[in-house]
Every structure is written in C-alpha cells, then in structure tokens.
Scaffold this motif. Structure first.
Motif, mmCIF file in Angstrom:
data_model
loop_
_atom_site.group_PDB
_atom_site.id
_atom_site.type_symbol
_atom_site.label_atom_id
_atom_site.label_comp_id
_atom_site.label_asym_id
_atom_site.label_seq_id
_atom_site.Cartn_x
_atom_site.Cartn_y
_atom_site.Cartn_z
ATOM 1 N N PHE A 111 4.265 10.793 24.940
ATOM 2 C CA PHE A 111 3.711 10.955 23.600
ATOM 3 C C PHE A 111 2.814 12.188 23.550
ATOM 4 O O PHE A 111 2.816 12.946 22.574
ATOM 5 C CB PHE A 111 2.920 9.717 23.185
ATOM 6 N N THR A 112 2.056 12.391 24.616
ATOM 7 C CA THR A 112 1.181 13.569 24.691
ATOM 8 C C THR A 112 2.001 14.849 24.703
ATOM 9 O O THR A 112 1.674 15.819 24.007
ATOM 10 C CB THR A 112 0.296 13.497 25.945
ATOM 11 N N ARG A 113 3.100 14.859 25.465
ATOM 12 C CA ARG A 113 3.949 16.052 25.530
ATOM 13 C C ARG A 113 4.605 16.344 24.184
ATOM 14 O O ARG A 113 4.754 17.512 23.802
ATOM 15 C CB ARG A 113 5.017 15.898 26.624
ATOM 16 N N VAL A 114 5.019 15.300 23.473
ATOM 17 C CA VAL A 114 5.589 15.496 22.140
ATOM 18 C C VAL A 114 4.553 16.163 21.230
ATOM 19 O O VAL A 114 4.861 17.108 20.491
ATOM 20 C CB VAL A 114 6.048 14.154 21.535
ATOM 21 N N LEU A 115 3.327 15.687 21.277
ATOM 22 C CA LEU A 115 2.268 16.244 20.426
ATOM 23 C C LEU A 115 1.944 17.681 20.780
ATOM 24 O O LEU A 115 1.643 18.492 19.898
ATOM 25 C CB LEU A 115 0.997 15.392 20.532
ATOM 26 N N GLU A 175 5.007 17.315 12.165
ATOM 27 C CA GLU A 175 6.283 17.876 11.710
ATOM 28 C C GLU A 175 7.392 17.668 12.738
ATOM 29 O O GLU A 175 8.428 18.340 12.673
ATOM 30 C CB GLU A 175 6.107 19.364 11.431
ATOM 31 N N ALA A 176 7.197 16.745 13.656
ATOM 32 C CA ALA A 176 8.232 16.465 14.652
ATOM 33 C C ALA A 176 9.506 15.991 13.953
ATOM 34 O O ALA A 176 9.444 15.389 12.874
ATOM 35 C CB ALA A 176 7.740 15.396 15.626
ATOM 36 N N PRO A 177 10.676 16.249 14.542
ATOM 37 C CA PRO A 177 11.939 15.824 13.924
ATOM 38 C C PRO A 177 11.964 14.322 13.645
ATOM 39 O O PRO A 177 11.375 13.526 14.394
ATOM 40 C CB PRO A 177 12.985 16.210 14.981
ATOM 41 N N LYS A 178 12.649 13.943 12.590
ATOM 42 C CA LYS A 178 12.720 12.544 12.181
ATOM 43 C C LYS A 178 13.247 11.661 13.312
ATOM 44 O O LYS A 178 12.732 10.553 13.544
ATOM 45 C CB LYS A 178 13.613 12.413 10.950
ATOM 46 N N LYS A 179 14.262 12.136 14.015
ATOM 47 C CA LYS A 179 14.854 11.348 15.096
ATOM 48 C C LYS A 179 13.839 11.084 16.199
ATOM 49 O O LYS A 179 13.812 9.981 16.776
ATOM 50 C CB LYS A 179 16.081 12.071 15.661
ATOM 51 N N ILE A 180 13.014 12.070 16.498
ATOM 52 C CA ILE A 180 11.996 11.905 17.535
ATOM 53 C C ILE A 180 10.934 10.915 17.068
ATOM 54 O O ILE A 180 10.472 10.052 17.838
ATOM 55 C CB ILE A 180 11.354 13.262 17.892
ATOM 56 N N LYS A 181 10.561 10.994 15.819
ATOM 57 C CA LYS A 181 9.586 10.036 15.277
ATOM 58 C C LYS A 181 10.132 8.608 15.377
ATOM 59 O O LYS A 181 9.396 7.678 15.712
ATOM 60 C CB LYS A 181 9.258 10.373 13.825
ATOM 61 N N LEU A 228 13.057 11.369 24.902
ATOM 62 C CA LEU A 228 11.755 12.013 24.675
ATOM 63 C C LEU A 228 11.465 13.056 25.738
ATOM 64 O O LEU A 228 10.953 14.138 25.438
ATOM 65 C CB LEU A 228 10.630 10.971 24.666
ATOM 66 N N ALA A 229 11.773 12.720 26.982
ATOM 67 C CA ALA A 229 11.538 13.665 28.075
ATOM 68 C C ALA A 229 12.321 14.955 27.838
ATOM 69 O O ALA A 229 11.788 16.066 27.993
ATOM 70 C CB ALA A 229 11.925 13.037 29.409
ATOM 71 N N GLU A 230 13.578 14.821 27.454
ATOM 72 C CA GLU A 230 14.412 16.004 27.218
ATOM 73 C C GLU A 230 13.924 16.792 26.002
ATOM 74 O O GLU A 230 13.991 18.023 25.997
ATOM 75 C CB GLU A 230 15.869 15.576 27.050
ATOM 76 N N TYR A 231 13.422 16.104 24.999
ATOM 77 C CA TYR A 231 12.867 16.797 23.835
ATOM 78 C C TYR A 231 11.673 17.667 24.234
ATOM 79 O O TYR A 231 11.453 18.726 23.644
ATOM 80 C CB TYR A 231 12.433 15.784 22.777
ATOM 81 N N THR A 232 10.936 17.237 25.253
ATOM 82 C CA THR A 232 9.775 18.012 25.704
ATOM 83 C C THR A 232 10.155 18.969 26.837
ATOM 84 O O THR A 232 9.313 19.369 27.635
ATOM 85 C CB THR A 232 8.637 17.080 26.164
#
Length: 256
Positions: A111-115, A175-181, A228-232
């Motif tokens: 979650f921290t990496r996404v932010l 503003e993260a992508p909807k899918k990630i949210k 999530l890991a791949e998104y970051t």
C-alpha cells in the motif's frame, strides 16, 4: 540415490530448507556451493534478507559458475519479493493459517509503494516512530501541501496513526487506476475479514474455511498481492516458482 539424498529430495519438495541444510551439512562429500545455496534458501524462508547482502562475493561466484542470480533487486525490493515467495510456499504446503497470519505486513508495504507512485514525497508527511509503535501522520505539514489527494484526506478527522486502513483511504482518494483501487480495497477487506476468526480460532483454518470466511481462495489473494507488486514495478515469476527452480537445480547438479 542414497537415504540422505532421498531425505533431501523430500525436504526440498516441501521447502523445508532449515532441515535440508542441517541434513546436507552431515554429508561429507557434498560441495560447499550446494551448502551455501541451501543456507541461502533457509535464510530466505526465515525472511532474513540481510544474509544475502552480506555475501556479495559468494553470490557473484555462484552466478559466474552456475548462472544463478541469487540477488537481483535492491534490499527493499528483495524484502517484498521474498515475502511473497514465502506466502506462496505456505499456500503450496497447505499452511493456510500461516498464510493469512502473514498477510498484513506485506499489504502495509505494498500500500505504501502504491502511494509513493501517486505521492512521491509521502514520507515527508510521516513521522517515523523508530520503535514498534505506529508511525504518525504529520497533519500540520499535510495542511501546507498543495497535493489535492492529501488535502482531501485531511478534510476529514483522522487517526494520527499510519495504518493499513489510513493508507487505503489515501489510495482511494488518489489518482491511482480504478483497477488498482479495486485490488487495494479487496485486499483490505480480506485482511479485515480474517482478523476476527483468527483471534477466536477454535478449529482448523483451512482453504475451505478461508473461502467460507472471505468468499475467495488463498491463490486468488496471492494473485492480487502480486498484481500490486507488479504495479509498483516489482518483478515476480508467476509461472515458475523461484524455490522450485532452485530445487530442480540442486537435485540435477548434486543429488542425482
């Protein structure tokens, strides 16, 4: 194949590298490189990533001699990837209760990496507790930020503790992508849904119990964690499990 080698095969198949290393250490003619790789795998299962970074020369020697890249990420990234490896090993061994008990730390990190992708200066607004207590949001600094997500976050009264809940709240406002949210929300709901059954556990918590409690399987939640890991920008091999790769190499090179 002798008795000791058969025993090592079994221990490798269940990713029990602690006992595999102990058994291998008793075999007189086993090469030191094999022992080192087993020790490295043991330390990985114990989540001791520091071990890998204290043996740079040996890692390089293994890479040059066998083409095995034992460490290929920064320490912070390797810590997260290794945690996911451990989660997958728990699922493959049917240790569902251990899997669900281990989810919270990796979710907090992810979650921290996404932010950080949305708010690169995120840590400027966090007071590091430097202890086992929670880090805290620095609301006074946040009030001076021009970031709209931060302003939306502090527009409501918030707990000062930096928790998975507050990180998710901030992500959902970003503003993260909807899918990630959606993935973040799903994982947070999973974390919440298993917390109460685990705290009052009076019977076995297996795959069936997990599905009844959350409506999803452990494999699906692992896939979402990897998403999530791949998104970051982390790389994880979904098709060929790292520990299985290492096991095949050890068996072919030294246990045939």
């Amino acid at each position: 194949m002798n008795k000791s080698e058969r025993g090592l095969h079994f221990l490798l198949d269940v990713y029990d590298y602690q006992n595999a290393f102990k058994m291998a250490s008793l075999i007189d003619d086993l090469e030191t490189d094999c022992l080192y790789i087993l020790e490295m795998l043991k330390e990985r299962r114990e989540l001791n990533i520091d071990f890998l970074y204290k043996h740079h020369e040996k890692n390089q020697s293994i890479k040059e001699n066998y083409g095995l890249d034992l460490v290929s990420h920064s320490k912070n990234e390797e810590t997260i990837i290794n945690y996911i490896l451990d989660l997958e090993a728990k699922i493959k061994n049917g240790r569902i209760i251990d899997f669900v008990r281990s989810v919270s730390p990796i979710l907090y990190r992810l979650f921290t990496r996404v932010l950080l992708k949305e708010i690169p200066d995120l840590f400027d607004y966090v007071e590091n507790s430097r202890s086992d207590r929670y880090d805290k949001w620095e609301f006074e600094k946040m009030e001076t930020s021009s970031n709209q997500t931060i302003q939306a976050f502090i527009s409501r009264r918030r707990d000062s503790r930096v928790t998975s809940r507050s990180l998710v709240d901030l992500i959902l406002l970003s503003e993260a992508p909807k899918k990630i949210k959606e993935t973040v929300h799903l994982l947070r709901q999973f974390e919440k849904s298993v917390r109460n059954p685990l705290s009052h556990l009076i019977r076995a918590f297996d795959e069936k119990e997990l599905h009844q409690t959350t409506g999803f399987s452990s494999k699906l939640f692992l896939e979402k964690i990897i998403d999530l890991a791949e998104y970051t920008d982390l790389t994880y091999n979904r098709k060929d499990f790292y520990f299985d790769q290492m096991n095949r190499f050890i068996k072919k090179k030294w246990l045939t």
